[in-house]
Design a protein around this motif. Structure first.
Motif, PDB file in Angstrom:
ATOM      1  N   ILE A  99      -3.294  -2.546  -1.078  1.00  0.00           N
ATOM      2  CA  ILE A  99      -3.712  -2.895  -2.827  1.00  0.00           C
ATOM      3  C   ILE A  99      -4.080  -1.593  -3.005  1.00  0.00           C
ATOM      4  CG2 ILE A  99      -4.732  -3.598  -4.042  1.00  0.00           C
ATOM      5  CD1 ILE A  99      -2.892  -5.521  -1.658  1.00  0.00           C
ATOM      6  N   VAL A 100      -3.441  -0.744  -4.375  1.00  0.00           N
ATOM      7  CA  VAL A 100      -3.663   0.075  -4.975  1.00  0.00           C
ATOM      8  C   VAL A 100      -4.602  -0.375  -6.524  1.00  0.00           C
ATOM      9  CG1 VAL A 100      -2.999   2.126  -5.888  1.00  0.00           C
ATOM     10  CG2 VAL A 100      -1.831   1.557  -3.731  1.00  0.00           C
ATOM     11  N   LEU A 101      -5.422   0.415  -7.171  1.00  0.00           N
ATOM     12  CA  LEU A 101      -5.605  -0.090  -7.641  1.00  0.00           C
ATOM     13  C   LEU A 101      -5.919   0.822  -8.821  1.00  0.00           C
ATOM     14  CD1 LEU A 101      -9.880  -1.162  -5.890  1.00  0.00           C
ATOM     15  CD2 LEU A 101      -8.232  -3.000  -6.476  1.00  0.00           C
ATOM     16  N   SER A 102      -6.137   0.188  -9.741  1.00  0.00           N
ATOM     17  CA  SER A 102      -5.817   1.654 -11.291  1.00  0.00           C
ATOM     18  C   SER A 102      -6.941   1.746 -11.235  1.00  0.00           C
ATOM     19  CB  SER A 102      -5.756   0.265 -12.424  1.00  0.00           C
ATOM     20  OG  SER A 102      -7.210  -0.509 -12.314  1.00  0.00           O
ATOM     21  N   SER A 103      -7.261   2.275 -12.295  1.00  0.00           N
ATOM     22  CA  SER A 103      -8.608   3.180 -12.808  1.00  0.00           C
ATOM     23  C   SER A 103      -9.505   2.664 -12.926  1.00  0.00           C
ATOM     24  CB  SER A 103      -8.485   3.962 -14.091  1.00  0.00           C
ATOM     25  OG  SER A 103      -8.007   3.746 -14.995  1.00  0.00           O
TER      26      SER A 103
ATOM     27  N   ALA B 219      -3.491  -2.774  -9.341  1.00  0.00           N
ATOM     28  CA  ALA B 219      -1.898  -2.113 -10.197  1.00  0.00           C
ATOM     29  C   ALA B 219      -0.575  -3.088  -8.972  1.00  0.00           C
ATOM     30  CB  ALA B 219      -2.414  -0.827  -9.782  1.00  0.00           C
ATOM     31  N   PHE B 220      -0.498  -2.921  -7.608  1.00  0.00           N
ATOM     32  CA  PHE B 220       0.452  -2.577  -6.919  1.00  0.00           C
ATOM     33  C   PHE B 220      -0.185  -3.351  -4.852  1.00  0.00           C
ATOM     34  CE2 PHE B 220       1.625   1.096  -9.793  1.00  0.00           C
ATOM     35  CZ  PHE B 220       2.822   0.715  -9.974  1.00  0.00           C
ATOM     36  N   ARG B 221       0.989  -4.032  -4.535  1.00  0.00           N
ATOM     37  CA  ARG B 221       0.757  -4.545  -3.287  1.00  0.00           C
ATOM     38  C   ARG B 221       1.643  -3.415  -2.769  1.00  0.00           C
ATOM     39  NH1 ARG B 221       0.843  -9.577  -3.912  1.00  0.00           N
ATOM     40  NH2 ARG B 221      -1.510  -9.829  -3.847  1.00  0.00           N
ATOM     41  N   ILE B 222       1.576  -2.727  -1.638  1.00  0.00           N
ATOM     42  CA  ILE B 222       2.413  -2.473  -0.393  1.00  0.00           C
ATOM     43  C   ILE B 222       1.937  -3.646   0.356  1.00  0.00           C
ATOM     44  CG2 ILE B 222       2.950  -0.682   0.868  1.00  0.00           C
ATOM     45  CD1 ILE B 222       1.875   0.020  -2.193  1.00  0.00           C
TER      46      ILE B 222
ATOM     47  N   PHE C 298       8.280  -1.705   4.901  1.00  0.00           N
ATOM     48  CA  PHE C 298       7.370  -2.667   2.980  1.00  0.00           C
ATOM     49  C   PHE C 298       8.136  -2.875   1.971  1.00  0.00           C
ATOM     50  CE2 PHE C 298       7.304   2.382   3.051  1.00  0.00           C
ATOM     51  CZ  PHE C 298       7.166   2.212   1.638  1.00  0.00           C
ATOM     52  N   THR C 299       7.633  -3.359   1.565  1.00  0.00           N
ATOM     53  CA  THR C 299       7.933  -3.748  -0.706  1.00  0.00           C
ATOM     54  C   THR C 299       6.641  -3.365  -0.989  1.00  0.00           C
ATOM     55  OG1 THR C 299       7.613  -6.175  -0.300  1.00  0.00           O
ATOM     56  CG2 THR C 299       9.544  -5.999   0.525  1.00  0.00           C
ATOM     57  N   VAL C 300       6.949  -3.068  -2.347  1.00  0.00           N
ATOM     58  CA  VAL C 300       6.121  -2.971  -3.220  1.00  0.00           C
ATOM     59  C   VAL C 300       5.811  -3.378  -4.274  1.00  0.00           C
ATOM     60  CG1 VAL C 300       5.535  -1.151  -4.857  1.00  0.00           C
ATOM     61  CG2 VAL C 300       6.207  -0.384  -2.755  1.00  0.00           C
ATOM     62  N   GLU C 301       4.940  -4.286  -4.782  1.00  0.00           N
ATOM     63  CA  GLU C 301       4.400  -5.086  -5.622  1.00  0.00           C
ATOM     64  C   GLU C 301       3.956  -4.814  -6.886  1.00  0.00           C
ATOM     65  OE1 GLU C 301       3.955  -9.767  -6.495  1.00  0.00           O
ATOM     66  OE2 GLU C 301       3.306  -8.552  -4.073  1.00  0.00           O
ATOM     67  N   LYS C 302       4.133  -4.893  -7.956  1.00  0.00           N
ATOM     68  CA  LYS C 302       3.654  -4.509  -8.952  1.00  0.00           C
ATOM     69  C   LYS C 302       2.847  -6.008  -9.508  1.00  0.00           C
ATOM     70  CE  LYS C 302       3.168  -2.190 -13.653  1.00  0.00           C
ATOM     71  NZ  LYS C 302       3.414  -1.447 -14.351  1.00  0.00           N
ATOM     72  N   LEU C 303       1.635  -5.780  -9.555  1.00  0.00           N
ATOM     73  CA  LEU C 303       0.259  -7.050 -10.171  1.00  0.00           C
ATOM     74  C   LEU C 303       0.049  -6.604 -11.127  1.00  0.00           C
ATOM     75  CD1 LEU C 303      -1.804  -6.383  -6.694  1.00  0.00           C
ATOM     76  CD2 LEU C 303       0.211  -7.767  -6.960  1.00  0.00           C
TER      77      LEU C 303
END
Length: 171
Positions: free
Chosen positions: A118-122, A127-130, A166-171
Motif C-alpha cells: 500500500i503506497v501512501l500519499s503525502s 493512494a495505490f495498492r499493488i 501483480f496488479t496496481v489499483e488506485k485507491l
C-alpha cells in the motif's frame, strides 16, 4: 495554431512519491508484516520478437510478461518468530526432513499466499495498492551475530519472493 489546440502539460498535483510512506501486508506472514523495513515494486518486462524481412529485421512487441522478484527486508524480533515464519515455509516447500513436515507446512501456510504493498500519499492516506498474487518464498538471508560491534544494530533479514503477477489499483 491556436492556443486552444495546445495541451496543458502542467501537472495538477506537485507532490512527489515518498519511499518511506508505505505499508506491506502478507496474508500468511503476520509477524513479518509488522517489522517490514523495505519493499519494492518489482520491474516488469515485455519481451520482443523479430520479424525478418529481406531488407531489415524489425522488432515487434512480444506476448509474454516477465516480472522481477519481490524483495523485502524486515527487523527480527528477539524470538526470531518472524524469521522462522519464512524459514519454516521454505524448508517445508524445499527440503523437509519428512513428509509430515511438508504436509504441516502446506496445511498451515499453503504453498502460495497473496500480499499487497500500500503506497501512501503525502497525507498518509492510501493512494495505490499493488496486489501480488500467488507469492511463495525463494530465499531468506542469514542473520549476522557480531560481539565486536560498538553500536547495537538490530538483526535484519532479507527475503525474496516470486509470484504469478501483480496488479496496481488506485485507491
Amino acid at each position: 495554431m491556436t492556443t486552444t489546440n495546445i495541451i496543458n502539460r502542467e501537472p495538477t498535483k506537485l507532490d512527489y512519491a515518498s519511499p518511506i510512506q508505505f505499508r506491506f501486508k502478507i496474508t500468511k506472514l503476520p509477524k513479518v508484516e509488522f517489522f517490514i523495513q523495505t519493499a519494492n515494486i518489482p520491474g516488469i518486462n515485455l519481451g520482443t520478437a523479430t520479424v525478418p524481412t529481406p531488407l531489415y529485421d524489425y522488432p515487434v512487441p512480444g506476448d509474454t510478461l516477465t516480472y522481477q522478484a519481490l524483495d523485502i527486508s524486515f527487523l527480527c524480533d528477539e524470538n526470531l518468530s518472524n524469521y522462522l515464519e519464512i524459514h519454516d515455509w521454505l524448508v517445508g516447500l524445499g527440503h523437509p526432513d519428512n513428509l509430515d513436515e511438508q504436509y504441516k507446512t502446506i496445511d498451515e501456510k499453503g504453498i502460495k499466499t497473496d500480499g499487497s504493498l500500500i503506497v501512501l500519499s503525502s497525507n498518509q492516506n492510501p493512494a495505490f495498492r499493488i496486489a501480488f498474487q500467488d507469492m511463495f518464498p525463494l530465499s531468506l538471508s542469514g542473520l549476522p551475530f557480531n560481539v565486536g560491534s560498538t553500536d547495537v544494530e538490530y538483526l535484519e533479514s532479507d527475503a525474496t519472493f516470486r509470484y504469478r503477477r501483480f496488479t496496481v489499483e488506485k485507491l
